[in-house]
Design an enzyme around this catalytic site. Structure first.
Site, PDB file in Angstrom:
ATOM      1  N   ARG A   7       0.834  -1.213   0.000  1.00  0.00           N
ATOM      2  CA  ARG A   7       0.000   0.000   0.000  1.00  0.00           C
ATOM      3  C   ARG A   7       0.865   1.258   0.000  1.00  0.00           C
ATOM      4  NH1 ARG A   7      -4.879  -1.045   2.292  1.00  0.00           N
ATOM      5  NH2 ARG A   7      -3.867  -2.412   3.807  1.00  0.00           N
ATOM      6  N   TYR A   8       2.002   1.185   0.662  1.00  0.00           N
ATOM      7  CA  TYR A   8       2.917   2.330   0.775  1.00  0.00           C
ATOM      8  C   TYR A   8       4.226   1.935   0.094  1.00  0.00           C
ATOM      9  CZ  TYR A   8      -0.287   3.272   4.674  1.00  0.00           C
ATOM     10  OH  TYR A   8      -1.404   3.469   5.438  1.00  0.00           O
ATOM     11  N   ARG A  42       7.098  -0.077   2.370  1.00  0.00           N
ATOM     12  CA  ARG A  42       6.809  -1.211   3.256  1.00  0.00           C
ATOM     13  C   ARG A  42       5.742  -2.103   2.640  1.00  0.00           C
ATOM     14  NH1 ARG A  42       3.670   3.374   6.396  1.00  0.00           N
ATOM     15  NH2 ARG A  42       4.909   4.504   4.899  1.00  0.00           N
ATOM     16  N   CYS A  50      -4.990 -17.904  13.581  1.00  0.00           N
ATOM     17  CA  CYS A  50      -4.618 -17.171  14.792  1.00  0.00           C
ATOM     18  C   CYS A  50      -4.813 -18.083  15.996  1.00  0.00           C
ATOM     19  CB  CYS A  50      -5.514 -15.949  14.972  1.00  0.00           C
ATOM     20  SG  CYS A  50      -5.437 -14.806  13.593  1.00  0.00           S
ATOM     21  N   CYS A  92     -10.649 -13.089  17.409  1.00  0.00           N
ATOM     22  CA  CYS A  92     -11.240 -11.905  18.025  1.00  0.00           C
ATOM     23  C   CYS A  92     -12.545 -11.614  17.291  1.00  0.00           C
ATOM     24  CB  CYS A  92     -10.283 -10.727  17.882  1.00  0.00           C
ATOM     25  SG  CYS A  92      -8.617 -11.141  18.420  1.00  0.00           S
ATOM     26  N   CYS A 117     -12.478  -8.796  14.682  1.00  0.00           N
ATOM     27  CA  CYS A 117     -11.317  -8.789  13.776  1.00  0.00           C
ATOM     28  C   CYS A 117     -11.595  -8.047  12.463  1.00  0.00           C
ATOM     29  CB  CYS A 117     -10.914 -10.221  13.463  1.00  0.00           C
ATOM     30  SG  CYS A 117      -9.565 -10.310  12.280  1.00  0.00           S
ATOM     31  N   ARG A 157      -9.895  -8.441   9.798  1.00  0.00           N
ATOM     32  CA  ARG A 157      -9.660  -9.344   8.658  1.00  0.00           C
ATOM     33  C   ARG A 157     -10.456 -10.628   8.838  1.00  0.00           C
ATOM     34  NH1 ARG A 157      -3.709  -7.916   8.621  1.00  0.00           N
ATOM     35  NH2 ARG A 157      -3.643  -6.173   7.159  1.00  0.00           N
ATOM     36  N   ASP A 204     -12.648  -0.951  12.861  1.00  0.00           N
ATOM     37  CA  ASP A 204     -12.921  -0.927  11.424  1.00  0.00           C
ATOM     38  C   ASP A 204     -14.338  -1.416  11.121  1.00  0.00           C
ATOM     39  OD1 ASP A 204     -10.319  -0.050  10.490  1.00  0.00           O
ATOM     40  OD2 ASP A 204      -9.580  -1.949  11.280  1.00  0.00           O
ATOM     41  N   ASP A 234      -8.114   3.624   9.833  1.00  0.00           N
ATOM     42  CA  ASP A 234      -7.785   3.081   8.516  1.00  0.00           C
ATOM     43  C   ASP A 234      -8.906   3.504   7.586  1.00  0.00           C
ATOM     44  OD1 ASP A 234      -5.609   1.302   7.520  1.00  0.00           O
ATOM     45  OD2 ASP A 234      -5.830   0.476   9.541  1.00  0.00           O
ATOM     46  N   LYS A 236      -3.756   4.929   6.537  1.00  0.00           N
ATOM     47  CA  LYS A 236      -4.094   5.326   7.903  1.00  0.00           C
ATOM     48  C   LYS A 236      -3.981   6.830   8.052  1.00  0.00           C
ATOM     49  CE  LYS A 236      -2.364   1.281  10.392  1.00  0.00           C
ATOM     50  NZ  LYS A 236      -2.371   0.402   9.223  1.00  0.00           N
TER      51      LYS A 236
HETATM   52  S1  SF4 Z   1      -7.494  -9.316  15.314  1.00  0.00           S
HETATM   53 FE1  SF4 Z   1      -7.876 -10.851  13.713  1.00  0.00          FE
HETATM   54  S2  SF4 Z   1      -5.851 -11.253  12.849  1.00  0.00           S
HETATM   55 FE2  SF4 Z   1      -5.518 -10.295  14.849  1.00  0.00          FE
HETATM   56  S3  SF4 Z   1      -5.360 -12.021  16.307  1.00  0.00           S
HETATM   57 FE3  SF4 Z   1      -7.489 -11.342  16.317  1.00  0.00          FE
HETATM   58  S4  SF4 Z   1      -8.470 -12.714  14.832  1.00  0.00           S
HETATM   59 FE4  SF4 Z   1      -6.276 -12.823  14.423  1.00  0.00          FE
END
Ligand code: SF4
Length: 350
Positions: A91-92, A95, A104, A108, A111, A113, A274, A311, A318
């Site tokens: 994206r940049y 980096r 994972c 979460c 999340c 993603r 997000d 974001d 960002k």
């Molecule tokens: S925020 Fe998403 S990518 Fe990060 S640890 Fe939690 S589930 Fe995994």
């Protein structure tokens, strides 16, 4: 006694007393699309008698996840338009993200993603895909920093991490390797001598950006894991997602930021949540977030203050949510200016 393995099903949540009676069906419906994983270390921190427990709220699926709002999107921060080949987000100019793994140790519920990680997600890179991704980094001599993210790169074995770090070591223009992880907190015993040895292979400067959202996550074993990393010469910074019902309270944020600094972790990012699908119950308004950051500034040393970040939806990068970065009427929707000076609508009101 701490369990020996992670909770990954609704039945196991019930057996551990982490799901209230009557919530099984909605939890199962949410888990059908977004996997469950609660490590023993995290399950151990939960108070099952507290229906508002801030650790449980991060990992236990609820009916609220079944509600998708109009502004939410599968790729909220716009990774896909900047993905020239599997595993790379560029994206940049200086980096790249290198997404080797898409699983994972915990899932979460907020999340960003969530459509990409987990058993239903994008999968782990094959050897050929990883080799092509590293060739991309090698060919783009402007890339100064490689950010291993995913998924959580520290779920990889020390042997695989060693291979990746050694490969990166052969690319002279890459000077910094940053690893985004929740492992030091959610599975601290993984940060052992072999893992640290793997991270130090190749002699690049290594940063670990620790994702933690509540001060209780920084348990004694988690603090020890972070100390092992820092003592080994790995620099640590933090990232926290601002979450309604979990840390949208100045005393909680105060305690969390102080805990980071006390453990030699520089507070780096405080992310505005997000627009990920089914996460509206975690979102507070930008106005509320700005008020919290203002309150933090009155209480904490500058060392403890993270950058409050949005974001921009669509992959426009960002921005720091200073009072000046957002224009427009909060009641009608904001207009945000990206790092290149272009403006974009931000669809959430207030
Ligand atoms: S925020 Fe998403 S990518 Fe990060 S640890 Fe939690 S589930 Fe995994």
């Amino acid at each position: 006694m701490m369990a020996s393995r992670s909770i990954t099903t609704v039945d196991e949540l019930v057996a551990a007393g982490l799901l209230a009676a009557g919530e099984e069906a909605s939890a199962a419906a949410a888990a059908e699309h977004y996997a469950i994983a609660v490590t023993p270390a995290m399950a151990d921190l939960i108070d099952p008698s507290d229906p508002l427990d801030p650790i449980a709220a991060q990992f236990v699926p609820t009916a609220a996840e079944l509600v998708r709002t109009e502004e939410e999107r599968d790729d909220p921060i716009g990774d896909r338009p900047f993905t020239p080949l599997p595993g790379i987000v560029h994206r940049y100019p200086d980096r790249v993200l290198l997404k080797v793994v898409h699983v994972c140790p915990v899932y979460c519920r907020f999340c960003f993603r969530r459509e990409m990680v987990g058993p239903q997600g994008d999968g782990t890179l094959t050897a050929e895909q990883l080799s092509a991704a590293l060739d991309y980094v090698r060919a783009n001599t402007g890339i100064w920093e490689v950010i291993l993210t995913g998924g959580d790169p520290l779920v990889l074995s020390a042997r695989r991490l060693t291979e990746i770090m050694r490969q990166l070591a052969t690319i002279p223009h890459v000077r910094i390797v940053r690893i985004h992880s929740r492992v030091p907190v959610v599975d601290p015993e993984r940060i052992d001598a072999a893992m640290i040895d793997a991270l130090k292979q190749g002699g690049k400067t290594v940063y670990v950006a620790l994702h933690a959202n509540h001060p209780r996550e920084l348990s004694a074993p988690a603090r020890d894991a972070c100390a092992r990393l820092v003592d080994a010469g790995i620099v640590m910074v933090s990232q926290t997602v601002l979450l309604k019902g979990i840390n949208d309270d100045v005393t909680v944020l105060d305690e969390l930021m102080r805990a980071f600094v006390e453990n030699r972790i520089k507070p780096y990012y405080l992310h505005h949540p997000d627009l990920a699908p089914g996460t509206g119950h975690f979102r507070l308004s930008i106005k509320e977030g700005q008020a919290l950051v203002r309150a933090l500034r009155t209480r904490l040393s500058g060392l403890c203050i993270p950058a409050y970040i949005l974001d921009i939806p669509g992959g426009h990068g960002k921005i720091e949510i200073s009072e000046r970065a957002l224009a427009g009427d909060p009641d009608a929707g904001y207009c945000v200016t990206d790092p290149q000076g272009n403006t974009h609508p931000y669809p959430v009101k207030k």
